[in-house]
Structures are given as C-alpha cells and as structure tokens.
Design an enzyme around this catalytic site. Structure first.
Site, short mmCIF file in Angstrom:
data_model
loop_
_atom_site.label_atom_id
_atom_site.label_comp_id
_atom_site.label_asym_id
_atom_site.label_seq_id
_atom_site.Cartn_x
_atom_site.Cartn_y
_atom_site.Cartn_z
N HIS A 98 67.32 -10.05 20.44
CA HIS A 98 67.48 -11.47 20.73
C HIS A 98 68.36 -11.65 21.96
O HIS A 98 69.21 -10.81 22.26
CB HIS A 98 68.14 -12.19 19.55
CG HIS A 98 67.36 -12.08 18.27
ND1 HIS A 98 67.63 -11.12 17.32
CD2 HIS A 98 66.32 -12.82 17.80
CE1 HIS A 98 66.79 -11.27 16.29
NE2 HIS A 98 65.97 -12.29 16.57
N ASP A 138 67.64 -4.53 16.03
CA ASP A 138 66.40 -5.22 15.72
C ASP A 138 65.38 -4.99 16.84
O ASP A 138 64.24 -5.43 16.77
CB ASP A 138 66.63 -6.72 15.48
CG ASP A 138 67.65 -7.32 16.43
OD1 ASP A 138 67.94 -6.70 17.48
OD2 ASP A 138 68.17 -8.42 16.13
N ASP A 143 70.18 -21.48 12.55
CA ASP A 143 69.95 -20.15 11.98
C ASP A 143 71.22 -19.37 11.67
O ASP A 143 71.41 -18.23 12.12
CB ASP A 143 69.05 -19.32 12.93
CG ASP A 143 67.63 -19.86 12.98
OD1 ASP A 143 67.44 -21.08 12.79
OD2 ASP A 143 66.70 -19.07 13.19
N TYR A 170 67.50 -5.48 11.07
CA TYR A 170 67.18 -6.02 9.74
C TYR A 170 66.25 -5.16 8.92
O TYR A 170 65.99 -5.47 7.77
CB TYR A 170 66.66 -7.46 9.91
CG TYR A 170 67.64 -8.25 10.74
CD1 TYR A 170 68.84 -8.68 10.19
CD2 TYR A 170 67.42 -8.48 12.10
CE1 TYR A 170 69.79 -9.34 10.95
CE2 TYR A 170 68.36 -9.14 12.87
CZ TYR A 170 69.54 -9.56 12.29
OH TYR A 170 70.49 -10.19 13.05
N HIS A 179 75.32 -14.51 19.54
CA HIS A 179 74.73 -15.86 19.63
C HIS A 179 75.76 -16.98 19.54
O HIS A 179 75.45 -18.13 19.83
CB HIS A 179 73.70 -16.07 18.52
CG HIS A 179 72.52 -15.16 18.61
ND1 HIS A 179 71.71 -15.10 19.73
CD2 HIS A 179 72.02 -14.25 17.73
CE1 HIS A 179 70.76 -14.20 19.52
NE2 HIS A 179 70.93 -13.66 18.32
N ASP A 181 70.17 -5.64 21.74
CA ASP A 181 69.62 -6.40 20.61
C ASP A 181 68.33 -7.09 21.07
O ASP A 181 68.18 -7.38 22.25
CB ASP A 181 70.65 -7.43 20.17
CG ASP A 181 70.27 -8.20 18.91
OD1 ASP A 181 70.82 -7.87 17.85
OD2 ASP A 181 69.42 -9.12 19.00
N ASP A 203 67.23 -19.99 2.27
CA ASP A 203 66.96 -20.30 3.68
C ASP A 203 66.19 -19.13 4.27
O ASP A 203 66.76 -18.07 4.54
CB ASP A 203 68.28 -20.52 4.44
CG ASP A 203 68.04 -20.84 5.90
OD1 ASP A 203 66.87 -20.75 6.37
OD2 ASP A 203 69.02 -21.17 6.60
N1 Q9C Z 1 62.25 -15.45 11.10
C1 Q9C Z 1 71.04 -11.46 15.48
O1 Q9C Z 1 70.19 -10.57 15.56
N2 Q9C Z 1 66.12 -16.44 13.62
N3 Q9C Z 1 70.72 -12.70 15.19
C2 Q9C Z 1 65.64 -16.06 12.34
C3 Q9C Z 1 63.66 -15.75 10.95
C4 Q9C Z 1 67.50 -16.14 13.87
C5 Q9C Z 1 69.35 -13.07 14.97
C6 Q9C Z 1 64.22 -16.48 12.14
C7 Q9C Z 1 67.71 -14.73 14.30
C8 Q9C Z 1 69.16 -14.47 14.58
C9 Q9C Z 1 72.47 -11.12 15.67
ZN ZN Z 2 69.17 -9.76 17.11
#
Ligand code: Q9C
Ligand code: ZN
Length: 685
Positions: free
Chosen positions: A176, A267, A94, A307, A137, A174, A22
């Site tokens: 996001h 991130d 996700d 990440y 999230h 963060d 994935d």
């Molecule tokens: N290009 C947290 O940082 N989208 N969650 C991934 C991959 C989901 C991030 C797309 C990102 C979730 C805790």
């Molecule tokens: Zn994040």
C-alpha cells in the site's frame, strides 16, 4: 559478524483486536505478530539477534509527526465504551480502535525509536522491529489503514533531531502507498521517501491521485518523493528487482543517506489477500541485501502490513536472515519485468529525470498515454469488482524458501605469509591442500574426465609457490561449490592467468555458471564461449576489440574508474540486472593491478555482488595490492561498505557507453529493459 542485529518485539502488542464486524479490518489480527515471532524462534533467528526492549513513545516523540489535537483524542480511547470506540473509529478510514490500542501504538512507535537508538549508538549494525499497529498510513491528525501513529515518520524525525542525521532514506516496500509518510516529508529534501504500491490506475485503496508517479515532492522537496504505482496485480520478483536496479538504487546512491528505514510490509509477497502479487518471500532477502551497503549498513526495518500469515512469517525470516549477514538464496526464474511494470518503470524514471542526474538519460517517450488513464472515482464497476473479488479469492501455493545453510567457513583466504587479514578468515593454502590432480592439470594442461585445457598454464607458474597458490585456489573453489565455504580471496602472482584457470576449472563442471567481473584493462578471456557457462563483464577505460556477444560485456568508462558515479551507475543498472538474470553459481571478481578503483567503490562492488550465487564470491587480486586485502576480506565477512558520499552527475560519455550497452543487450537480458517498447514478460500483465 562484528556488529549485531537488533530484534525488537513485545507480546503486549498482540493485546488488541477488532471487536466488531468490519470486513475491511478483519485481516489485521494479533496472530500476524505471534506467528512471525514464533517462526523466527523456530528458525533459531531470535537467538542470533540482540534482543532490545520496547519502550513507550512519549508525547514529545509522537508530536514529531502528529498534531496535539489528534494525540489528545487518541489518549481518550482507553476509557471509551465499545459504542464510543465504534463512533470514534468512524471518522477515519479502514482502521479500528480498541481500549488497548493506544498503549500498543505507543509501544510500536517506541520500538522504532529503540531501534534508532540501538543503530545510531552502534550497539547494533541494523535491526527489525516487529510491531502492531503499523504506521505508514497514519497522518498528522488521522488514523488510517490500521495505523494509529506513524512509527517510521516519528523515528525518522527523531533520528534527525537526536543524532543529527542529515539524510534519511525511507524504503516502503509494503504493497500500500504510505501516504502518511509522503505527506509528512513531501516538502523535506532531507528525507527521501520511496514507495511502490498496488494502484491499478487509482482503483485500489487508498485511491489517491497523489500516489501516482508524478507526485515527486513539493517545494524544496521536489525529487525526494518517489512513487512507483503497480497498475496490475501479479507482479513478480523480476518486477521488484527491476525497480530496485533502475530506480531506487541509482537514486538512493546519488542521495547518499546516513540512515535507512524500511517500511517493511509484506503484503507485497505472494499469497497476500490485499496485494495479490506474486513475488516470493526470498525476494525480501535480496531487497534487504541491496540496501545494506547504503548508510554504512545502518538499516532499521519496521513491520507494516502482511496478512497471509505463512507468507508474512517466511518473508520476515528472509529479511532477518539477511540483516544477520546470511547469504541470500539464489533468486529463482527471473524472467524480466512484465509490460505493465515496464510502463510504471518508464513513467517514474521520466518523472524524475530532472531531479536525479542518474535518470537524466531516461528515454524521452511520451508518458501521458501510458499510465495517466486513471479510473474516475465512483465508477459503476467498482462494486461489481468487490463482489467478484470475494468470489475469486483463491488460495495460492508457493514452495517454502530453501533453508539458509550458511557454511561453517564464511571466508577463506589464500595469501602469502605476512599479509594482514581480519580475524574470522580461514587461511587456506598449506601444501596439504595441494591436489595432485590439479597439479597434473597445471603441468600437463589436461586432467582425466575434463576437457583438455586450451592453454598451458605452466608458463609463468613454474615455481612451486605459484603452483601451490593455484592449487589452493581450485581447492577453495571446489569447497565453495560444495557450500562448505561461502566466499574466498586470493592474492596471486598473475591475476589474468589465475582467472582463466579458475574459470576453466569451475565452468567444466556440469551445472556451474560463472559470472566473471573484471575491473581493469587487459585482455581477459580469449576463450569466451557462447555456451553460457560464463558471463564476463569487464570494466576498463579502453574500448575492447574482443568480440562482443551476449556473454561478453565490456564496459568502457572514461577518465579511469575514479569517476565514481559512472561506475556506480554501471554497477546498479547494468551489472546487477545482468547478474540477477544470469543467476551464476559463482561470482569471480577480479581486480586487475590497474583497476584504478578507489577502495570505497571497490567495497560497494564486492558488497553488492554477494547477493548473487548464494554469496559465493571469489576475489582475485594481484601481488602488490596487499593494502586492499584486509578491507576486501571484511566485506566478504559481511561488513558493510563505507558510504560513497553524494554522487555527482556521471560523465556524459560514461552514461552514453552504459546506455548503448543496455540498448545492445536488452533483447537478450530482459532485466536491462526500462521501457515498455520491448514487450516485457508477456504474461498478460
Ligand atoms: N479489502 C497496511 O498494510 N483496506 N494497511 C482494507 C480490505 C485497508 C493496509 C480493504 C488496508 C490497510 C499497513
Ligand atoms: Zn500494506
């Protein structure tokens, strides 16, 4: 440091991973935790923290933020086959499940609860929990974005329930949007949620309308949800610090939390494949520091995303260093926010101007044509973009943050005999420290190799006491310059004279720059130069007749400085941005006898200023202010300032004078800007 920093980590949380292909989830790997922890071990930080064990969150704990149906569903996942797990996963966005993730999710939430217990019972002052899976999230009845249970939301409710905490601040740095946290508290005025996030006009995941700046909370919770959308990638340290100075901190101080959580996702740091931002790991030292004087220092940081393993580990270390009280490295090249950041800043300040008195004056420009041009979902370019991204994904390089060498002496004091001072301060000022060169300088007004002094300092200082005090002061400043001593405090006979003397001495060395922060009336510097060696900010209640220029900033606040909110807002939105942009090698903080500042406000000032100049703060106070010595020395030793209580609206005339100063200075000092009329950094963002 009197009270410690908790570190909560358990290797068990590395025992789950993605079991199928994935692309959306492949970045969330166990190494995120192992590498972060190993880096903490190698830097010696683990040994300096109080190790607190994790526990499993109970059903009752989890139900504080989740539905029974959802909990029961997750409970079944350890017994599912691979196929069942895949199918179960499909109903959420996700995220992935694994037979051991339920166990880890209970530990992650439990780690946050252990952190709350440690901080609220006074076992430690603050702490960090290194956890997987992340939390921000996940929603009441849904896993999302690698998150199963909302660790911080559960912990915030738990803190309210268990310890009677009245007001909780959650800072989500963060990259996001923690929509799960927003949904949990959007109608709740007791929890202030702040989040900045990559948004790109709703093009970026999770692509929610309600992540924009105009989602300010609902019903009783209006004003208690603060979203800062980033509409471009590549945001830098200046952009982050600017949002702290002009949005988060003013609101947070007005709110006055009893407890602070950080949804500590990294991130948002450079090198991260998700965030694509350019803030360097050392910025987290400053973000952390700026929050550490809220809530009496009670701060719980809980890991979320991050990440890029290198960037993540460095950022975690910067955060933990700061929680432990180590001075932050000097922030490199703060060149002001970019245009897109200024647009976001302006929009969020305008959106909240009715909700927070500190933002009442936020310029009344139209925001409609700036940031509301959200992308329509399902637009053709979406898929093209993704392909492009894969193509153009490049490695980014940045220098490793400098090692944080805390001087062996944290705080040295120059005090007359008999003045009480907390343990841990080094007493400075025996006659052995009398430097003959300095004595000459005092006597004859010049010293070989230095510019001749413009004033003869002997006048008032004829007696040997004053002479030795000043001499000790210079010796102290020199040891701070060599980073042998971090901070200092002196009680002097004539504070104005001592100030001028120190400034002339320190500024005469080539690479030095002194930020002089002077609280109280009186002529301070008759020799302000435009050579940039000093930046003087004076808080007084008399309009200054001294020449105003880029390097002399007289802040005039009416009604004495007892008017707490006006003063605090001036510190947050004027002094801090100036200080950060100026990047001094020394902060000279001068408390005039008539400063009129209450102790708690003074301690907030000393606490906040220590984020500058690698913590090199030298405080001068005048004889007669003995009562203030102990608390000031504690602050220099790293103790958090007492909380100020909820702030009232500042006096309109105070707001007016701070705003007109910002207006006058913003062309020279880019970090003072809050609207995009001014062009911003101009790097295509
Ligand atoms: N290009 C947290 O940082 N989208 N969650 C991934 C991959 C989901 C991030 C797309 C990102 C979730 C805790
Ligand atoms: Zn994040």
């Amino acid at each position: 440091m009197r009270m410690g920093t908790a570190l909560i980590y358990d290797e068990e949380m590395t025992n789950y991973k993605l079991l199928w292909v994935d692309p959306a989830c492949k970045i969330e790997v166990p190494e995120r935790l192992t590498v972060s922890h190993e880096t903490l071990v190698k830097s010696g930080l683990v040994d300096r923290c109080v190790s607190v064990p994790v526990r499993e969150a109970t059903d009752a704990d989890i139900l504080l933020a989740h539905s029974e149906e959802y909990l029961e569903a997750v409970k079944k996942t350890p017994y599912m086959t691979l196929e069942d797990l895949k199918e179960f996963t499909l109903q959420y966005g996700d995220v992935y499940f694994h037979p051991n993730i339920y166990h880890c999710a209970k530990l992650a939430a439990g780690a946050a609860l252990q952190l709350v217990d440690s901080v609220m019972t006074g076992k430690v002052r603050n702490g960090m929990a290194l956890v997987r899976p992340p939390g921000h999230h996940s929603m009441r009845s849904a896993a999302n974005g690698f998150c199963v249970f909302n660790n911080v939301a559960i912990a915030a409710r738990y803190a309210k329930q268990t310890y009677g905490v009245k007001r909780v601040l959650i800072v989500d740095w963060d990259i996001h949007h923690g929509q799960g946290v927003q949904y949990c508290f959007e109608d709740d005025p007791s929890v202030l949620y702040f989040s900045w996030h990559r948004y790109e006009h709703q093009k970026f995941w999770p692509q929610l309308r309600e992540s924009d700046f105009d989602a300010v909370g609902k019903e009783k919770g209006v004003g208690f949800n603060v979203n800062v959308p980033w509409n471009k990638v590549g945001m830098q340290n200046s952009d982050y610090l600017s949002v702290f100075c002009h949005v988060l901190l003013p609101v947070a101080y007005e709110f006055c939390p009893d407890l602070v959580f950080v949804c500590a996702g990294f991130d948002s740091a450079i090198g991260d494949p998700e965030g694509e931002m350019c803030a360097t790991p050392d910025v987290f030292a400053h973000l952390t520091h700026l929050l550490m004087n809220l809530a009496g220092g009670k701060l719980c940081a809980v890991l979320e995303g991050g990440y890029n393993l290198t960037s993540l580990a460095q950022s975690v270390c910067q955060t933990v260093h700061t929680l432990l009280g180590d001075p932050a490295p000097r922030p490199a090249n703060l060149n002001g926010p970019c245009k897109s950041a200024l647009e976001s800043l302006h929009c969020v300040r305008s959106a909240h101007r009715q909700n927070w008195s500190c933002l009442k004056h936020a310029a009344d420009l139209p925001t409609s044509d700036i940031s509301t041009k959200r992308i329509k979902l399902g637009d053709e370019e979406d898929t093209v973009d993704k392909a492009e991204e894969e193509e153009s994904a490049q490695e980014v390089f940045w220098p490793e943050p400098p090692g944080r060498v805390t001087p062996t002496v944290r705080t040295a004091v120059v005090l007359p005999d008999g003045v009480a001072c907390p343990d841990g301060c080094k007493h400075f000022g025996s006659t052995e420290d009398l430097d003959p060169l300095v004595v000459d300088k005092l006597k004859y007004g010049a010293v070989v190799g230095h510019a001749p002094l413009k004033e003869n300092f002997l006048g008032d200082a004829e007696h040997s006491d004053a002479l030795s005090t000043l001499s000790s002061l210079i010796a102290l400043a020199e040891k701070m310059e060599k980073n042998e001593i971090c901070s200092g405090l002196a009680l002097v006979h004539d504070v104005s004279m001592a100030m001028k003397f120190v400034v002339q001495h320190v500024a005469s060395a080539p690479r030095n720059r002194v930020l002089v922060v002077c609280v109280g009336d009186g002529k301070v510097m008759s020799n302000i130069t435009e050579d940039g060696k000093t930046l003087v900010v004076q808080f007084s209640n008399k309009d200054s007749d001294e020449q105003k220029c880029k390097h002399y900033v007289p802040v005039c606040l009416k009604k004495g400085h007892s008017e707490v909110s006006g003063f605090v807002q001036a510190v947050l939105s004027l002094l801090l941005p100036l200080g950060y942009e100026y990047d001094p090698s020394l902060v000279l903080l001068v408390r005039m006898p008539d400063s009129g500042l209450s102790e708690s406000v003074w301690l907030q000032l000393t606490g906040l200023l220590q984020g500058l100049a690698q913590g090199h703060t030298l405080v001068l106070m005048q004889e007669g202010e003995e009562a203030c010595v102990g608390p000031t020395a504690s602050s220099l030793l790293g103790d958090p300032a007492p909380s100020l209580g909820q702030l009232l609206a500042p006096l309109p005339e105070d707001v007016q004078s701070v705003e007109s100063l910002r207006h006058r200075l913003k062309a020279d000092w880019k970090l003072l800007q809050t609207t995009a009329e001014e062009t911003g950094r101009g790097d295509e963002n």
